[in-house]
Scaffold this active site. Sequence first.
Site, mmCIF file in Angstrom:
data_model
loop_
_atom_site.group_PDB
_atom_site.id
_atom_site.type_symbol
_atom_site.label_atom_id
_atom_site.label_comp_id
_atom_site.label_asym_id
_atom_site.label_seq_id
_atom_site.Cartn_x
_atom_site.Cartn_y
_atom_site.Cartn_z
ATOM 1 N N LYS A 134 1.808 1.850 1.405
ATOM 2 C CA LYS A 134 2.879 2.425 2.213
ATOM 3 C C LYS A 134 3.849 1.352 2.703
ATOM 4 O O LYS A 134 5.064 1.591 2.777
ATOM 5 C CB LYS A 134 2.297 3.202 3.386
ATOM 6 N N TYR A 142 -4.254 1.750 1.356
ATOM 7 C CA TYR A 142 -3.257 2.695 1.859
ATOM 8 C C TYR A 142 -2.151 1.965 2.620
ATOM 9 O O TYR A 142 -0.959 2.199 2.385
ATOM 10 C CB TYR A 142 -3.946 3.722 2.755
#
Length: 263
Positions: A172, A168
């Site tokens: 991002k 993640y």
Amino acid sequence: MTTVAEQRYAGVLRLDGKRALITGAGKGIGADIARAFAAAGADLVLSGRDDAELTRSGRALSDEFGVDVRSAAVDLADHDGPAALTRMASEAFGGLDILVNNAGISLPESVVDTTPENFDATIAVNLRAPALLAAQIGALMVEQGTGGSIVTVASAAALAPLPEHYAYCASKAGLVMATKVLARELGPHGIRANSVCPTVVLTQMGQRVWGEEAKAAPMLARIPLGRFAVPHEVSDAVVWLCSDAASMVNGADIAIDGGYTMG
């Protein structure tokens, strides 16, 4: 008598006449952004995977705010998903002025437990899909020749490491840098690209994941304001970035995190 300044500030956060595509618009932050945009006067294309959910949301927004709302049910994880959504969204209103790249997933696991399947799925949805969608919508905006705004909903996890969020954080962080490249290359065409980087946001999903006091406490201890965000605090920033009030803001990554990423 209304002054020039009063007239200016009365409309500076309005999006009347703008055509906006919002991904992940069926629930959570995306649904709140859609509502904020409708309230600001924008016509909308709502994207997600559940067509019935999008249709219900769009009808409610149209009835309440009098804007034109269309839906485009596309799975952005599909190889051709970004291209299909670009085509559907551009055909809905004959062009687009705003893209809000909000769709994303989180499959928490520690570094040592990371599986190729979860890593690839996270990169596909959180980085590949929004990056390609922004590139294709950006090309459309260049062709239109009327400028535009692209906003990426990234995460504070793009700016500061978060345990058990290996894929993640990587996805991002990559998306924030991709947005800066968009800002650099599309800026000369009057197209602005920016990111917002929220901490935990108390959507229904956020409440489920972070509602347990024992789990939330260590995270809250790192946020100087001592609380998590609520959806409208993200939506308000996105509306501002797409409005004339932010007409000189390009290539920024704005932390909506109560000071979390200060360290």
